[in-house]
Design an enzyme around this catalytic site. Structure first.
Site, short mmCIF file in Angstrom:
data_model
loop_
_atom_site.label_atom_id
_atom_site.label_comp_id
_atom_site.label_asym_id
_atom_site.label_seq_id
_atom_site.Cartn_x
_atom_site.Cartn_y
_atom_site.Cartn_z
N SER A 134 -16.09 7.06 20.31
CA SER A 134 -15.30 5.85 20.86
C SER A 134 -16.11 4.54 21.07
CB SER A 134 -14.60 6.27 21.99
OG SER A 134 -13.84 5.06 22.57
N LYS A 160 -13.75 5.48 16.30
CA LYS A 160 -12.61 4.59 16.83
C LYS A 160 -13.00 3.69 17.48
CE LYS A 160 -10.47 5.75 21.55
NZ LYS A 160 -9.70 6.61 22.32
N LYS A 162 -12.78 0.22 19.61
CA LYS A 162 -11.73 -0.42 20.89
C LYS A 162 -11.35 -1.72 20.19
CE LYS A 162 -12.13 2.63 24.05
NZ LYS A 162 -10.83 3.22 24.73
N ASP A 188 -8.22 1.69 19.06
CA ASP A 188 -7.55 1.73 20.41
C ASP A 188 -7.46 0.71 21.33
OD1 ASP A 188 -6.83 2.67 23.15
OD2 ASP A 188 -8.49 3.96 23.31
N GLU A 213 -3.92 3.58 18.60
CA GLU A 213 -3.67 4.01 19.99
C GLU A 213 -3.10 2.99 21.14
OE1 GLU A 213 -7.05 6.39 21.05
OE2 GLU A 213 -6.82 6.54 23.15
N ASP A 238 -1.65 7.20 24.57
CA ASP A 238 -3.09 7.74 25.43
C ASP A 238 -2.52 7.14 26.95
OD1 ASP A 238 -4.91 7.83 27.29
OD2 ASP A 238 -6.38 6.64 26.44
N LYS A 262 -5.58 13.74 27.37
CA LYS A 262 -6.55 13.87 28.28
C LYS A 262 -6.06 14.87 29.56
CE LYS A 262 -8.47 9.24 27.33
NZ LYS A 262 -8.57 8.08 28.12
N GLY A 290 -11.19 11.34 26.09
CA GLY A 290 -12.24 11.62 26.85
C GLY A 290 -12.13 10.20 27.93
O1 OSB Z 1 -8.76 4.66 26.17
O2 OSB Z 1 -9.72 6.57 25.36
C1 OSB Z 1 -9.79 5.60 26.42
C2 OSB Z 1 -13.02 5.78 28.46
C3 OSB Z 1 -12.46 5.67 29.66
C4 OSB Z 1 -11.11 5.06 29.65
C5 OSB Z 1 -10.36 5.17 28.60
C6 OSB Z 1 -10.78 5.57 27.20
C7 OSB Z 1 -12.00 5.69 27.18
C8 OSB Z 1 -12.73 6.25 25.92
C9 OSB Z 1 -13.96 7.24 26.00
O3 OSB Z 1 -12.37 5.96 24.70
C10 OSB Z 1 -14.25 8.49 25.27
C11 OSB Z 1 -15.49 9.16 25.86
O4 OSB Z 1 -15.16 9.86 26.99
O5 OSB Z 1 -16.06 9.70 25.18
MG MG Z 2 -7.49 5.29 24.70
#
Ligand code: OSB
Ligand code: MG
Length: 383
Positions: A134, A160, A162, A188, A213, A238, A262, A290
């Site tokens: 990510s 992925k 952001k 995402d 996402e 999510d 999660k 995560g």
């Molecule tokens: O939106 O998936 C998410 C980390 C913190 C809060 C939200 C998200 C994330 C990640 C991190 O995308 C992924 C990871 O833990 O490696």
């Molecule tokens: Mg997310």
């Protein structure tokens, strides 16, 4: 139970993790350590973010929730089995991350006592699980393309990105051009858009994304259903999926066609096992998200990913990518084929570096086996 501890621990990030809700520059987690009468320990991690900009849960509130409510409830009920911990804490509304940290400690202690792995306890089979990365929002598109290419060279199975309004179509176009059409790519938005952006989001249909996402607000299931009707790309949820019931509702409403699970967000490990079964029965693509957990928090997630319902690569960047060091030693890494090995050892499956944990403690509470507070304090003196 003989005694229990709740520790608020600092985790020094190598660099801020930037999403549409802003930079996450400071990272703490809440650790739960249970100890039975034979001196065996079970660890769990509650990993909301420090701030309340991802979901309402945040670290300082979660520390109090665990120390004052979730853990005392379980200790007073003299819980023996992990699923009973989940059932006991079901009396608590929301606060899913805190409840999950406590539940995880019960699962790992139970596995430790039985001499079995979390994978075996969960009924998982895979011995290795595929992972993706990510990628943070960065100052330039070029830096995102470069990091995507680096991770693919290192073997990661999926990228992925952001995204946020103003950081979407262009960055996706450039990354797709850089990595080629065969790479699994997804985005995402962390709830940064509204339905009035539907045309803009539909432009992403041109790039063959595995999913988009959480484009809309965390509490807007019907909005996502409306948006899904206007997109070819599957929506993944999510933030919106905070219990097994919400996953079922979202799938029934066609608010998503892909699920990010999660454990801390859906209300625990028992809840995760229920969702895995639901998605497997319905043939819905499922993967483990995560929360930038330490190895203590990642351990149960890795074990869950060994279940057959987890069809897609997990967000599971190793500590070497995120942190100065991990709270487990040795830590795990992503191997050249883009997989992490699922531990087969008993309990957590990793050795907790207790000395490192205790050197990072910011605040702590120690409880007796019956849930009464024995002592509490601040700073590193706990140890
Ligand atoms: O939106 O998936 C998410 C980390 C913190 C809060 C939200 C998200 C994330 C990640 C991190 O995308 C992924 C990871 O833990 O490696
Ligand atoms: Mg997310």
């Amino acid at each position: 139970m003989a005694r229990a501890e709740v520790l608020l621990v600092r985790l020094p990030l190598l660099e801020p993790f930037v999403t549409s809700f802003g930079p996450t520059a400071s990272r703490h987690v809440v650790l739960v350590r249970l100890e039975d009468g034979d001196g065996r320990a079970g660890w769990g991690e509650a990993a909301p973010l420090d701030h309340p900009f991802y979901l309402p849960d945040f670290v300082a509130g979660t520390f109090d929730l665990v120390a004052d409510w979730a853990l005392p409830l379980c200790l007073r009920a003299d819980v023996r089995y992990p699923r009973d911990a989940a059932r006991t804490m079901a009396a608590i509304r929301g606060n899913t991350f805190g409840r999950t940290g406590v539940e995880a400690a019960y699962w790992t202690l139970f596995a430790e006592r039985e001499g079995c792995s979390l994978r075996a306890l969960f009924g998982g089979e895979a011995s290795r699980i595929p992972v993706g990365e990510s990628l943070s929002i960065k100052p330039t598109v070029g830096e995102v393309v470069e990091e995507a290419e680096l991770r693919l060279r290192q073997g990661y199975r999926r990228i992925k990105l952001k995204i946020a309004p103003g950081w979407d179509v262009e960055v996706v176009r450039e990354v797709r051009r850089g990595v080629g059409d065969d790479v699994m790519l997804q985005v995402d938005a962390n709830a940064a858009y509204t339905l009035s952006d539907a045309d803009r989001l539909a432009e992403l249909d041109a790039f063959g994304l595995a999913c988009i996402e959480q484009p809309l607000e965390f509490d807007d299931l019907l909005g996502h259903a409306e948006l899904q009707r206007r997109l070819a790309t599957p929506i993944c949820l999510d933030e919106s999926l905070r219990s097994p019931a919400l996953v079922r509702t979202a799938l029934d409403a066609d608010a998503c066609r892909n699920v990010n699970l999660k454990p801390g967000r859906v209300g625990g490990i028992a809840a995760s096992l229920d969702i895995e079964r639901l998605c497997r029965e319905r043939g819905v693509p499922l993967w483990c998200g995560g929360m930038l957990e330490s190895g203590i928090g990642r351990a149960p997630n890795i074990a869950l990913c060994s279940l057959g319902g987890f069809t897609d690569p997990a967000d599971m960047s190793p500590a070497s990518v995120l942190y100065e060091d991990d709270l487990i030693d040795p830590t795990f890494d992503v191997e050249p084929d883009g997989c992490i090995e699922v531990p087969s050892g008993s309990g957590l499956g990793y050795r907790v570096d207790e000395e490192r944990v205790r050197s990072r403690v910011v605040r702590w509470v120690e409880l007796d086996g019956d849930g009464t507070v024995r002592a509490r304090g601040e700073g590193k003196e706990k140890g």
